[in-house]
Design a protein around this motif. Structure first.
Motif, PDB file in Angstrom:
ATOM      1  N   ILE A  47       0.826  -1.202   0.000  1.00  0.00           N
ATOM      2  CA  ILE A  47       0.000   0.000   0.000  1.00  0.00           C
ATOM      3  C   ILE A  47       0.860   1.252   0.000  1.00  0.00           C
ATOM      4  N   HIS A  48       1.954   1.218   0.763  1.00  0.00           N
ATOM      5  CA  HIS A  48       2.775   2.414   0.927  1.00  0.00           C
ATOM      6  C   HIS A  48       4.002   2.375   0.012  1.00  0.00           C
ATOM      7  N   LEU A  49       4.299   3.518  -0.577  1.00  0.00           N
ATOM      8  CA  LEU A  49       5.434   3.625  -1.504  1.00  0.00           C
ATOM      9  C   LEU A  49       6.756   3.337  -0.808  1.00  0.00           C
ATOM     10  N   ASP A  50       6.862   3.660   0.469  1.00  0.00           N
ATOM     11  CA  ASP A  50       8.099   3.380   1.206  1.00  0.00           C
ATOM     12  C   ASP A  50       8.423   1.895   1.201  1.00  0.00           C
ATOM     13  N   GLU A  51       7.376   1.063   1.277  1.00  0.00           N
ATOM     14  CA  GLU A  51       7.595  -0.388   1.228  1.00  0.00           C
ATOM     15  C   GLU A  51       8.218  -0.787  -0.109  1.00  0.00           C
ATOM     16  N   TYR A  52       7.676  -0.238  -1.172  1.00  0.00           N
ATOM     17  CA  TYR A  52       8.167  -0.600  -2.509  1.00  0.00           C
ATOM     18  C   TYR A  52       9.563  -0.057  -2.759  1.00  0.00           C
ATOM     19  N   ASN A  53       9.860   1.108  -2.192  1.00  0.00           N
ATOM     20  CA  ASN A  53      11.214   1.662  -2.315  1.00  0.00           C
ATOM     21  C   ASN A  53      12.263   0.689  -1.795  1.00  0.00           C
ATOM     22  N   LYS A  54      11.922  -0.015  -0.717  1.00  0.00           N
ATOM     23  CA  LYS A  54      12.868  -0.974  -0.132  1.00  0.00           C
ATOM     24  C   LYS A  54      13.112  -2.141  -1.080  1.00  0.00           C
ATOM     25  N   VAL A  55      12.085  -2.498  -1.850  1.00  0.00           N
ATOM     26  CA  VAL A  55      12.248  -3.571  -2.837  1.00  0.00           C
ATOM     27  C   VAL A  55      13.127  -3.095  -3.993  1.00  0.00           C
ATOM     28  N   LEU A  56      12.892  -1.853  -4.420  1.00  0.00           N
ATOM     29  CA  LEU A  56      13.649  -1.314  -5.557  1.00  0.00           C
ATOM     30  C   LEU A  56      15.100  -1.027  -5.230  1.00  0.00           C
ATOM     31  N   PHE A  57      15.344  -0.476  -4.051  1.00  0.00           N
ATOM     32  CA  PHE A  57      16.680   0.043  -3.737  1.00  0.00           C
ATOM     33  C   PHE A  57      17.354  -0.635  -2.546  1.00  0.00           C
ATOM     34  N   GLY A  58      16.679  -1.606  -1.936  1.00  0.00           N
ATOM     35  CA  GLY A  58      17.221  -2.153  -0.697  1.00  0.00           C
ATOM     36  C   GLY A  58      18.019  -3.424  -0.831  1.00  0.00           C
ATOM     37  N   ASN A  59      17.987  -4.043  -2.024  1.00  0.00           N
ATOM     38  CA  ASN A  59      18.652  -5.339  -2.178  1.00  0.00           C
ATOM     39  C   ASN A  59      19.271  -5.424  -3.566  1.00  0.00           C
ATOM     40  N   GLU A  60      20.589  -5.377  -3.639  1.00  0.00           N
ATOM     41  CA  GLU A  60      21.288  -5.363  -4.926  1.00  0.00           C
ATOM     42  C   GLU A  60      20.990  -6.609  -5.759  1.00  0.00           C
ATOM     43  N   ASN A  62      18.142  -8.345  -5.846  1.00  0.00           N
ATOM     44  CA  ASN A  62      16.776  -8.421  -6.326  1.00  0.00           C
ATOM     45  C   ASN A  62      16.330  -7.201  -7.126  1.00  0.00           C
ATOM     46  N   ASP A  63      17.001  -6.054  -6.913  1.00  0.00           N
ATOM     47  CA  ASP A  63      16.460  -4.832  -7.508  1.00  0.00           C
ATOM     48  C   ASP A  63      16.546  -4.819  -9.030  1.00  0.00           C
ATOM     49  N   GLU A  64      17.534  -5.528  -9.629  1.00  0.00           N
ATOM     50  CA  GLU A  64      17.626  -5.571 -11.091  1.00  0.00           C
ATOM     51  C   GLU A  64      16.360  -6.192 -11.679  1.00  0.00           C
ATOM     52  N   ARG A  65      15.947  -7.322 -11.111  1.00  0.00           N
ATOM     53  CA  ARG A  65      14.735  -7.987 -11.598  1.00  0.00           C
ATOM     54  C   ARG A  65      13.511  -7.110 -11.383  1.00  0.00           C
ATOM     55  N   GLU A  66      13.445  -6.451 -10.243  1.00  0.00           N
ATOM     56  CA  GLU A  66      12.278  -5.634  -9.952  1.00  0.00           C
ATOM     57  C   GLU A  66      12.186  -4.428 -10.884  1.00  0.00           C
ATOM     58  N   PHE A  67      13.307  -3.851 -11.257  1.00  0.00           N
ATOM     59  CA  PHE A  67      13.270  -2.739 -12.200  1.00  0.00           C
ATOM     60  C   PHE A  67      12.788  -3.203 -13.580  1.00  0.00           C
ATOM     61  N   VAL A  68      13.153  -4.419 -13.972  1.00  0.00           N
ATOM     62  CA  VAL A  68      12.638  -4.969 -15.223  1.00  0.00           C
ATOM     63  C   VAL A  68      11.129  -5.146 -15.141  1.00  0.00           C
ATOM     64  N   ASP A  72       8.189  -3.439 -17.310  1.00  0.00           N
ATOM     65  CA  ASP A  72       7.088  -4.184 -17.919  1.00  0.00           C
ATOM     66  C   ASP A  72       5.752  -3.522 -17.615  1.00  0.00           C
ATOM     67  N   ALA A  73       5.579  -3.162 -16.338  1.00  0.00           N
ATOM     68  CA  ALA A  73       4.290  -2.641 -15.877  1.00  0.00           C
ATOM     69  C   ALA A  73       3.957  -1.286 -16.479  1.00  0.00           C
ATOM     70  N   MET A  74       4.975  -0.516 -16.830  1.00  0.00           N
ATOM     71  CA  MET A  74       4.717   0.831 -17.340  1.00  0.00           C
ATOM     72  C   MET A  74       4.833   0.947 -18.848  1.00  0.00           C
ATOM     73  N   THR A  75       5.415  -0.068 -19.502  1.00  0.00           N
ATOM     74  CA  THR A  75       5.631   0.005 -20.943  1.00  0.00           C
ATOM     75  C   THR A  75       4.361  -0.370 -21.680  1.00  0.00           C
ATOM     76  N   SER A  76       4.057   0.374 -22.703  1.00  0.00           N
ATOM     77  CA  SER A  76       2.884   0.086 -23.539  1.00  0.00           C
ATOM     78  C   SER A  76       3.276  -0.901 -24.638  1.00  0.00           C
ATOM     79  N   TYR A  77       2.696  -2.098 -24.572  1.00  0.00           N
ATOM     80  CA  TYR A  77       2.942  -3.089 -25.621  1.00  0.00           C
ATOM     81  C   TYR A  77       1.794  -3.063 -26.640  1.00  0.00           C
TER      82      TYR A  77
END
Length: 283
Positions: A47-60, A62-68, A72-77
């Motif tokens: 629910i909170h963006l702070d939680e997701y920030n930890k996924v994106l920037f908190g673990n070297e 895992n963060d590569e996969r999460e950025f991909v 995916d989620a934002m790209t228009s196919y």
């Protein structure tokens, strides 16, 4: 989460996306990025963006996969079969005969085609249909071709490999080709169609990041389709990417870009031939 992010978060994320993938998001894409964040957070039950920030920037690790996945989620196919059909007419009527005449491509050796940034596979399977139809011009001779289809997204590639599409998605395919190359679902409640095995066998799907130093392709390509991809990158990255594509083409090979993607201002060894169609000019 509401469908907005503050300027600090937007700038941090677009800087990181540019560093990792070479994609520069203008301020006009802020809502697109926010929508992607919302989709990923929903998928993760956050629910909170702070939680997701930890996924994106908190673990070297895992963060590569999460950025991909975020990409995916934002790209228009948004794509369809036989999109920009005049390019496929040029492929069949001009490019293929020229490649046969000069290089014997498809006759004395295998014709190599690359669908770069293939998304959900519509372009790749359209190319396969065009090649199968073209091969009928040479009865008694085995027209040899292979298609490499690449994308950065593993989930999207899996969708493309499965080759199952909603009936609405295949409406742009000529009726004669639908009957030859697609199978309707036996379950009448499902409005789905699947590409036939013979066509799927022509396409090799592979994950590839355009930002890697070398693509590692085994063969030089006769034809490259890279359509509606370049617009995601800034100009310098576009120029580097197009020149990397050229380095993986044979002399006299053809590059098909998106109709809104002019390469004329870029420093490349390409010569324009038709709208969004270019040829490698080093012979």
């Amino acid at each position: 989460m509401n469908n907005s992010i503050d300027e600090t978060m937007f700038n941090r994320l677009r800087s990181e996306i540019h560093r990792r993938f070479g994609i520069m998001l203008p301020i006009t894409k802020k809502s697109l990025l926010a929508s992607g964040l919302q989709r990923r957070m929903h998928s993760l039950g956050m629910i909170h963006l702070d939680e997701y920030n930890k996924v994106l920037f908190g673990n070297e690790e895992n963060d590569e996969r999460e950025f991909v996945l975020l990409l995916d989620a934002m790209t228009s196919y948004t794509t369809k079969f036989f999109r920009h059909s005049q390019q496929f007419e040029f492929l069949a009527q001009t490019a293929l005969p020229e490649l046969i005449k000069i290089h014997g491509a498809g006759i004395s050796r295998t014709l190599n085609v690359w669908s770069a940034g293939c998304a959900t596979g519509e372009d790749s399977y359209t190319i396969a249909m065009v090649l199968r139809e073209f091969a009928q011009h040479y009865p008694g001779i085995q027209f040899k071709s292979q298609i490499l289809a690449t994308d950065i997204s593993a989930p999207i590639l899996e969708f493309a490999r499965n080759a199952v599409y909603e009936m609405e998605k295949i409406q742009s395919i000529p009726d004669t080709l639908k009957k030859k190359y697609l199978l309707k679902s036996k379950d009448r409640r499902k409005s789905l169609a699947k590409v036939i095995p013979e066509l799927r066998a022509m396409v090799n799907f592979r994950q590839l990041d355009f930002m890697v130093p070398a693509f590692g392709l085994r063969e030089k390509m006769d034809i490259i389709f890279c359509r509606n991809i370049l617009s995601y990158f800034d100009r310098d990255t576009q120029e580097r990417l197009v020149n990397k594509l050229c380095a993986n083409m044979i002399p006299g090979g053809y590059l098909f870009a998106g109709p809104s993607e002019s390469l004329r201002s870029l420093a490349t060894p390409l010569t324009p031939l038709a709208p969004s169609v270019y040829r490698l000019s080093h012979f």
